[in-house]
Design a protein around this motif. Sequence first.
Motif, PDB file in Angstrom:
ATOM      1  N   GLY A 136      29.483  21.243 -27.965  1.00  0.00           N
ATOM      2  CA  GLY A 136      28.941  20.930 -29.058  1.00  0.00           C
ATOM      3  C   GLY A 136      27.687  20.105 -28.305  1.00  0.00           C
ATOM      4  O   GLY A 136      26.838  20.169 -29.228  1.00  0.00           O
ATOM      5  N   PHE A 137      27.418  19.619 -27.326  1.00  0.00           N
ATOM      6  CA  PHE A 137      25.853  19.750 -26.454  1.00  0.00           C
ATOM      7  C   PHE A 137      24.957  20.662 -26.926  1.00  0.00           C
ATOM      8  O   PHE A 137      24.239  20.232 -27.059  1.00  0.00           O
ATOM      9  N   GLY A 138      24.964  22.073 -26.816  1.00  0.00           N
ATOM     10  CA  GLY A 138      24.015  22.790 -26.987  1.00  0.00           C
ATOM     11  C   GLY A 138      23.702  22.953 -28.093  1.00  0.00           C
ATOM     12  O   GLY A 138      22.739  23.275 -28.672  1.00  0.00           O
ATOM     13  N   ARG A 139      24.949  23.026 -28.905  1.00  0.00           N
ATOM     14  CA  ARG A 139      24.599  23.626 -30.395  1.00  0.00           C
ATOM     15  C   ARG A 139      23.940  22.082 -30.694  1.00  0.00           C
ATOM     16  O   ARG A 139      22.763  22.325 -31.895  1.00  0.00           O
ATOM     17  N   ASP A 213      15.521  13.419 -24.837  1.00  0.00           N
ATOM     18  CA  ASP A 213      17.490  13.154 -24.500  1.00  0.00           C
ATOM     19  C   ASP A 213      18.142  13.068 -25.101  1.00  0.00           C
ATOM     20  O   ASP A 213      18.908  12.323 -24.996  1.00  0.00           O
ATOM     21  N   ILE A 214      18.731  13.906 -25.249  1.00  0.00           N
ATOM     22  CA  ILE A 214      19.945  14.676 -25.806  1.00  0.00           C
ATOM     23  C   ILE A 214      21.089  14.586 -24.385  1.00  0.00           C
ATOM     24  O   ILE A 214      21.079  15.482 -24.033  1.00  0.00           O
ATOM     25  N   THR A 215      21.672  13.430 -24.416  1.00  0.00           N
ATOM     26  CA  THR A 215      22.532  13.422 -22.484  1.00  0.00           C
ATOM     27  C   THR A 215      23.271  12.891 -22.924  1.00  0.00           C
ATOM     28  O   THR A 215      23.851  12.639 -24.142  1.00  0.00           O
ATOM     29  N   ASP A 216      24.681  12.674 -22.548  1.00  0.00           N
ATOM     30  CA  ASP A 216      25.764  12.319 -22.534  1.00  0.00           C
ATOM     31  C   ASP A 216      25.870  10.710 -22.077  1.00  0.00           C
ATOM     32  O   ASP A 216      26.392  10.282 -22.946  1.00  0.00           O
ATOM     33  N   SER A 250      16.621  21.988 -21.466  1.00  0.00           N
ATOM     34  CA  SER A 250      16.285  21.522 -19.777  1.00  0.00           C
ATOM     35  C   SER A 250      17.196  20.499 -19.476  1.00  0.00           C
ATOM     36  O   SER A 250      18.241  20.744 -18.509  1.00  0.00           O
ATOM     37  N   VAL A 251      16.368  19.428 -20.488  1.00  0.00           N
ATOM     38  CA  VAL A 251      17.426  17.449 -20.319  1.00  0.00           C
ATOM     39  C   VAL A 251      18.786  17.658 -20.604  1.00  0.00           C
ATOM     40  O   VAL A 251      19.663  17.315 -19.916  1.00  0.00           O
ATOM     41  N   THR A 252      19.133  18.822 -22.037  1.00  0.00           N
ATOM     42  CA  THR A 252      20.592  18.191 -21.758  1.00  0.00           C
ATOM     43  C   THR A 252      21.588  18.707 -20.695  1.00  0.00           C
ATOM     44  O   THR A 252      22.797  18.785 -20.005  1.00  0.00           O
ATOM     45  N   CYS A 253      21.048  20.228 -20.005  1.00  0.00           N
ATOM     46  CA  CYS A 253      21.775  21.124 -19.371  1.00  0.00           C
ATOM     47  C   CYS A 253      21.206  20.221 -18.306  1.00  0.00           C
ATOM     48  O   CYS A 253      22.435  20.196 -17.307  1.00  0.00           O
ATOM     49  N   ALA A 254      20.969  19.395 -17.846  1.00  0.00           N
ATOM     50  CA  ALA A 254      20.359  19.086 -16.581  1.00  0.00           C
ATOM     51  C   ALA A 254      21.741  17.449 -16.457  1.00  0.00           C
ATOM     52  O   ALA A 254      22.372  17.202 -15.137  1.00  0.00           O
ATOM     53  N   ALA A 255      21.722  16.662 -17.280  1.00  0.00           N
ATOM     54  CA  ALA A 255      22.742  15.994 -17.681  1.00  0.00           C
ATOM     55  C   ALA A 255      24.003  16.756 -17.575  1.00  0.00           C
ATOM     56  O   ALA A 255      25.047  15.681 -17.266  1.00  0.00           O
ATOM     57  N   LEU A 256      24.516  17.908 -18.087  1.00  0.00           N
ATOM     58  CA  LEU A 256      26.350  18.059 -18.306  1.00  0.00           C
ATOM     59  C   LEU A 256      26.081  18.446 -16.350  1.00  0.00           C
ATOM     60  O   LEU A 256      27.442  18.680 -16.658  1.00  0.00           O
ATOM     61  N   LEU A 257      24.983  18.770 -15.906  1.00  0.00           N
ATOM     62  CA  LEU A 257      25.353  19.099 -14.215  1.00  0.00           C
ATOM     63  C   LEU A 257      26.299  18.109 -13.780  1.00  0.00           C
ATOM     64  O   LEU A 257      27.028  18.708 -12.651  1.00  0.00           O
ATOM     65  N   HIS A 258      25.804  16.532 -14.124  1.00  0.00           N
ATOM     66  CA  HIS A 258      26.638  15.478 -13.435  1.00  0.00           C
ATOM     67  C   HIS A 258      28.501  15.970 -13.751  1.00  0.00           C
ATOM     68  O   HIS A 258      29.621  14.939 -13.033  1.00  0.00           O
ATOM     69  N   HIS A 259      29.098  16.347 -15.080  1.00  0.00           N
ATOM     70  CA  HIS A 259      29.757  16.907 -14.848  1.00  0.00           C
ATOM     71  C   HIS A 259      30.970  18.442 -14.764  1.00  0.00           C
ATOM     72  O   HIS A 259      32.110  18.814 -15.292  1.00  0.00           O
ATOM     73  N   ALA A 260      29.784  18.764 -14.213  1.00  0.00           N
ATOM     74  CA  ALA A 260      30.095  20.421 -13.887  1.00  0.00           C
ATOM     75  C   ALA A 260      31.272  20.314 -13.387  1.00  0.00           C
ATOM     76  O   ALA A 260      31.350  21.665 -12.078  1.00  0.00           O
ATOM     77  N   GLN A 272      25.053  29.529 -24.269  1.00  0.00           N
ATOM     78  CA  GLN A 272      24.847  30.032 -25.334  1.00  0.00           C
ATOM     79  C   GLN A 272      24.976  29.703 -26.789  1.00  0.00           C
ATOM     80  O   GLN A 272      24.685  30.368 -27.847  1.00  0.00           O
ATOM     81  N   ALA A 273      25.524  28.064 -27.224  1.00  0.00           N
ATOM     82  CA  ALA A 273      25.255  27.907 -28.587  1.00  0.00           C
ATOM     83  C   ALA A 273      24.693  27.248 -28.822  1.00  0.00           C
ATOM     84  O   ALA A 273      24.003  27.920 -30.823  1.00  0.00           O
ATOM     85  N   TYR A 274      23.323  27.343 -28.212  1.00  0.00           N
ATOM     86  CA  TYR A 274      21.958  26.905 -28.241  1.00  0.00           C
ATOM     87  C   TYR A 274      21.033  28.490 -29.116  1.00  0.00           C
ATOM     88  O   TYR A 274      20.636  28.501 -29.755  1.00  0.00           O
ATOM     89  N   HIS A 275      21.294  28.795 -28.288  1.00  0.00           N
ATOM     90  CA  HIS A 275      20.231  30.627 -28.359  1.00  0.00           C
ATOM     91  C   HIS A 275      21.278  31.038 -29.935  1.00  0.00           C
ATOM     92  O   HIS A 275      20.602  31.662 -30.732  1.00  0.00           O
TER      93      HIS A 275
END
Length: 969
Positions: A136-139, A213-216, A250-260, A272-275
């Motif tokens: 959902g974040f990627g989309r 800044d599309i982050t958590d 890249s900003v979104t993915c960096a924020a998701l590393l907090h939940h990884a 994948q969802a973004y692409h």
Amino acid sequence: MLLDTLIHRASLPCPQVGPGQALQLLEQHYGLGGTLQSLGSQQDLNYRVDSDRGRFVLKICRGEYAAIELHAQHAALAHLQAHASVRVPKVISTLAGEQLLSLTVAGQAVHLRLLDYIDGQPLTHLPHLDRGVIEGFGRLCGQMSQALAGFTHAGLARTLQWDPRHALELIRHLLSTLDNVPQRAALERVAVQVEQHLRPLADQLPWQAAHMDITDDNVMWQRDTQQHWQVQGVIDFGDLVHTWRIADLSVTCAALLHHAEGDPFAILPAIQAYHALTPLQPQELQALWPLIVARAAVLVLSSEQQQRLDPDNTYLLKNAEHEWEIFQVALSVPFELMDAAILACVGTSLAPLASEGFAPLLPSLVGREFALIDLGVLSPHFEAGNWETPGIDQHLLQQAAAVHGLAASRYGQYRLSRTLPDCATEPETFALHVELHAPQGTAVQAPFAGTLRSTTDGGLCVHSAELNVRLWGVKPALQPGAAVLKGQVLGEAGGPLRVQLCRVDLEPPLFCTPSRAAAWQALCPSPATLLGLACDAEPELDPDALLARRDASFARSQKHYYVDPPRIERGWRNHLIDMQGRSYLDMLNNVAVLGHGHPRMAQVAARQWSLLNTNSRFHYAAIAEFSERLLALAPDSMDRVFLVNSGTEANDLAIRLAWAYSGGRDMLSVLEAYHGWSVAADAVSTSIADNPQALSSRPDWVHPVTAPNTYRGEFRGPHSAPDYVRSVEHNLAKIAASKRQLAGFICEPVYGNAGGISLPPGYLQQVYALVRARGGVCIADEVQVGYGRMGHFFWGFEEQGVVPDIITMAKGMGNGQPLGAVITRREIAEALEAEGYFFSSSGGSPVSCRIGMAVLDVMDEEKLWENAQVVGGHFKVRLEALIARHPLVGAVHGSGFYLGLELVRDRQTLEPATQETAKLCDRLRELGIFMQPTGDYLNILKIKPPMVTSRRSVDFFVDMLSKVLDEGL
């Protein structure tokens, strides 16, 4: 000049405007009153405003920000309201019609704005995000990129510390703010790597307006009726800038590393969802990971600096810990690996290696045949858990070499020996190398020219600009550092020889996890070309295609567990193993009481099959011996056995016996129960979880009575038996009034379908007496709860202190072999003869009887009933301890290895936590545990593992259960 601007902007503390001053400004300029709640921010001051006109956000930033930048944000919001499907805030005008106020407050120049409030919650606090949310974040990021692609504004041409084009300058400047020397050194190394990767790509990256800044923190979510998270809107456009398009992702993915949870591969579904929505160019895919790492570095350094400037900012303090976590996760893998993973996840692969031009690694063995040894999950070399023996793979290769002269493993095979039972993480099972067993002294030569190196783990490496070959088990003829020519002898094999190729200058692992296999395989291709040996593993069947084949040929009403089930082809004790060698703790298989793959079962079945397998109308010893064994376990009053294939057949036959003996057809059954799928067994089954039409489709000869559920039933507590008996009396009276003969009453003596709830004391004593007084028979359905599984009782009816007229059983009787039984008295059994003789073609076959006796033997020899008492007792104590810690846990039912954990949203109303239970089971599967919901509300974990389950497995299960409940459902 650029650096000065960056430093200045990165050094601005939050404005100092107190709640009282803010309320005055709201009243003066917007005519609003109400209450304020401070919202976190790094450099701006944000208040939530609750007023009689609604809820708003008051944003106050320092006057150093150019007004045109804020106007750009407002224009972007208006653009997105017209062009995007996602909700964004609206700007609220002042009483004078202005959208932006620039004024001085307490001597500070500030800009003031009011936006409407988007309900929902950020997901920053959740330690784990499921795949759907990550997608959902990627989309969302892709949707935002699409919507902003055509947006332009002069205020976007700004110098911003979060713009990745300036990341390296900012990192190098802010390093001085960091006192921790190891952390500073790590950041310096990162800066060098980022620059090396980005420099050749920077001029090729497409530009556009980006939210940045599309982050958590800045995406608002709410749960739907199914408890799935749904996006409500995006807030905080303070970092809007014209920059590289890929920067947003890249900003979104960096924020998701907090939940990884330490695994950077967790972000791949977002990419994948973004692409899929907004296809990325090849250079963007290559730039993505360096930009993610750069973002992580800027986050920690900026946070360190802001804490010095604004030490009382609690928002900064809260974020600092997880920002360092993001940075550590970003550093945990090589750049090259994540580059390969990103390419692989969108279906892009690296160019294949040239198949020509290598000198043979083992010139003297060219043309010789190797014995290729299967070390995979289905290997015939593995049985009875022997793969757990240390060094088993090497032993098998040595054995093969002793017979055939030459032996080799397969590249790219998932090794069974590397599975890890009771482990929440994937095991490293995928072989990135080949192991060869060749004669001592076999010459090893360089396949290409390069430099000889030593590896940190004692191997050799021939390094070139394009390729590296790593070798273990070579007695070197050259010193490390020597230049080697193609075909030059490096040394000789001094034992098992391991060979690994790598495209990049890394020291890869010899094995990797299945989720990382595609990326590592791209970097470490097969050495088959060097060896002249077809040593690659057979490609695995596409799991989606295999599932489609099942759906196309196997009746779909025969459901499978999970939407995307793993392919299970092997089991051992209380674990099931998928084709990638991952072990899953089996917490729902009450068929395999002895566990999976028990050698006694294989031996007994093979022996009897080699002698005879036929139907029970032939005369052979096993049927008499097994029937005697069963009667020895039954109450003394019982003296006849029927053997069938399943619990359904056993219950169906029991109903027929009740009809024949009583002369009637009317049956009492308990609501919410399940007894089987045949016409008669289904008729007395009333579980709406198994059949949604159950309550409306009962034939008139079935009379359901109120379920005696002491936890959530109409009457609760241990003294409720008389209240539930009234339902039985009422139905008996109706049958009598219609002048029909009662046939019998069927009931699980422990309420199995509801998770093993004990019936209220005295219930069966009273009901059995009433039924027998009306000429009916009492059937105890022990298919699920009997046969020692409950621990303290062999039969469930023993807990109630009663003796039924008929016992039905199946499930664990055959440890998976189709086997069921009906035990009763002679006069009941012989009543069926008036309707003709009975037989089951394979029920009671010689193979089934021998297996049934072997199950009883093993249960006794391995003390499995005792294990159910001791380990099962420990299990229940640990589960009960969860009640105090997790509000979602309502109760723990059952005993031994038949336990039920009931999940509720409210312990007073007992509202079932149906959706949460489903999500819990899916998450447990990710952690290596098979569990499924049960009960009419699907809110119960019916825990019925093999009876060999160990204390270690129990503790692992409860620990993971607690972990998931902590994560939030």
